[in-house]
Design an enzyme around this catalytic site. Structure first.
Site, PDB file in Angstrom:
ATOM      1  CG  HIS A 139      15.040  13.801  21.979  1.00  0.00           C
ATOM      2  ND1 HIS A 139      13.904  13.335  21.355  1.00  0.00           N
ATOM      3  CD2 HIS A 139      16.017  13.832  21.034  1.00  0.00           C
ATOM      4  CE1 HIS A 139      14.188  13.094  20.076  1.00  0.00           C
ATOM      5  NE2 HIS A 139      15.459  13.394  19.856  1.00  0.00           N
ATOM      6  CB  CYS A 187       8.570  12.846  25.578  1.00  0.00           C
ATOM      7  SG  CYS A 187       8.013  12.532  23.888  1.00  0.00           S
TER       8      CYS A 187
END
Length: 474
Positions: free
Chosen positions: A302, A345
């Protein structure tokens, strides 16, 4: 044992005098600890230490050439190392080639410019700062600088005291320090390269009337086996189970298959905290890459804007990871390509879809970022799964859209001799053409898109050639 190599070092050591040895030691302080250099009394011992520190070896004398050039021993450069002043001037203009820092070059240049009377003046003005036995008549200016550094009177980012001393009687040299500080400030402000759009470079660009212009672009050498390390840092299971990244194991498997096929030493490290991510990258930067052509690193996690998340919910800056492979931090990879692929992301915004047919129907997961910033160094490429501020999608069953597409394209295009930047451009096109249905409160969800990004300071084409005698696919 390379007899010719050691004979060469012996002949050069015989030609160097005491003051020149002191200069060589001073210029090497960024790479060899001061305590180690202080014990050296003759050139042969100095060359032995450089070998111990992997700064010189048979077939790799770039640092030695630079040192001889810096101290003005052009005769040794020409007769023993087959180089010249002009060649070194061109060589050291290439970003990342110089191993002697601008700071140490500046101090050495000042020591050379000062007259014996100037040196006496400096010593007189330092009487309150340094012990008297360090300021004796026979102490050279380089020795005085070493004492000033040891006592933290001067350092790379603070030369105030030295400027104050010199401005009274050598304003011209004080001006040189001002120029150095201005350049350092400019370089700091340019430390990060930011590209708002994807960058692609092709060996042949379309010219007027659609004609192809063939440019003679040099290619990085890929001659060693293995070509280098391919390191995979793969975060799957997080301390917070809600953040577990289903499908990321598939990405690791795909990368390992492709890069083992491409003859890289491939290793995967799973489930790292933020600090462990940095320490693992730093560990590889300290390894010996002299007999390797390249370094490749995949990071799956992440993220947020300019950051990668560890399994402990802490973050590490992508800039700090890439900086481990600067020329000074990893000299054995200087001039060689360092490639980073980031699946994470860079924000929480989704690209709105345009009116085209959807390639997928389903509900992909997202990863959330690293930075679009890299140190201002040559030979670095970062392939990002998405542009800054946006989401990156991953399928729980089959892996991430970006990494799976990248592996497929490399299997298809590497056998054709296609360079990496062109391959990544085809990945951009394919991933950018897909649509994803993301769940929300609206019935049926909403359509989102993903746009990968290429950030590069590569100076040459990077082509991963498939092994001789192997099929065109893995």
């Amino acid at each position: 044992m390379n007899t010719d190599f050691h004979k060469l070092l012996f002949e050069m050591s015989e030609a160097l005098v005491t003051d020149e040895l002191a200069a060589l030691k001073f210029l090497s302080l960024d790479h060899v600890p001061m305590r180690k250099l202080e014990a050296i009394q003759e050139p042969k011992a100095f060359f032995e230490v450089l070998q111990e520190k992997d700064m010189i070896e048979a077939g790799n004398l770039a640092f030695l050439r630079e040192l001889l050039y810096r101290i003005g021993r052009i005769d040794l450069l020409v007769t023993h190392l087959g180089s010249s002043r002009e060649h070194m001037e061109r060589e050291l203009q290439v970003q990342g080639r110089a191993k002697v820092s601008a700071y140490r070059q500046l101090l050495y240049g000042i020591a050379e410019d000062l007259t014996p009377e100037d040196v006496k003046n400096v010593k007189f003005l330092l009487q309150k700062q340094l012990p008297k036995n360090k300021l004796q008549d026979n102490a050279s200016m380089l020795q005085v600088f070493l004492e000033m550094e040891r006592n933290r009177i001067i350092k790379e980012d603070d030369l105030t005291m030295l400027k104050d001393i010199l401005k009274a009687f050598r304003a011209d040299i004080k001006k040189k320090i001002d120029i150095y500080e201005e350049k350092k400030k400019d370089n700091y402000s340019k430390e990060e390269l930011r590209y708002p759009v994807s960058v692609s470079v092709h060996p042949g660009e379309q010219g007027a009337e659609g004609k192809t212009t063939n440019l003679a672009v040099e290619t990085y050498k890929m001659k060693n086996i293995p070509h280098g390390y391919c390191v995979i840092l793969n975060n799957h299971i997080f301390n917070n189970p809600k953040q577990n990244r289903k499908g990321t194991v598939k990405d690791g498997e795909a990368v390992k298959r492709v890069f083992k096929w491409l003859q890289f030493e491939t290793v995967e490290h799973m489930d790292l905290e933020a600090k462990e991510i940095f320490e693992k990258v730093k560990e590889y930067s300290k390894r010996d890459h002299r007999n390797m052509d390249c370094f490749v690193c995949f990071i799956f996690s992440h993220g947020e804007k300019r950051k990668i998340k560890g399994i402990d919910d802490e973050f590490v800056n992508i800039k700090d990871l890439v900086s481990c492979f600067s020329g000074s931090n990893c000299p054995s990879l200087a001039g060689k390509p360092k490639v980073f692929f980031i699946q994470a992301c860079q924000g929480s915004v989704g690209h709105p879809a345009v009116a085209v047919e959807a390639d997928f129907s389903g509900h992909p997961e997202t990863d959330a970022t690293p930075s679009t910033s890299i140190p201002d160094l040559a030979d670095i490429l970062i392939g990002m799964s998405t542009v800054e501020d946006y989401l990156s999608f991953r399928w729980a069953e089959s892996g991430s859209v970006y990494i799976q597409c990248l592996c497929d394209k490399m299997k298809l295009l590497c056998p054709q001799g296609i360079d990496l930047l062109t391959i990544l451009t085809t990945v951009n096109e394919e991933v950018g053409g897909k649509e994803f249905i993301v769940s929300n409160q609206m019935p049926g969800g909403k359509l989102e898109k993903q746009m990968p990004q290429i950030i590069t300071t590569l100076r040459k084409q990077l082509i991963f050639e498939i092994p001789q005698g192997q099929p065109s696919k893995e």
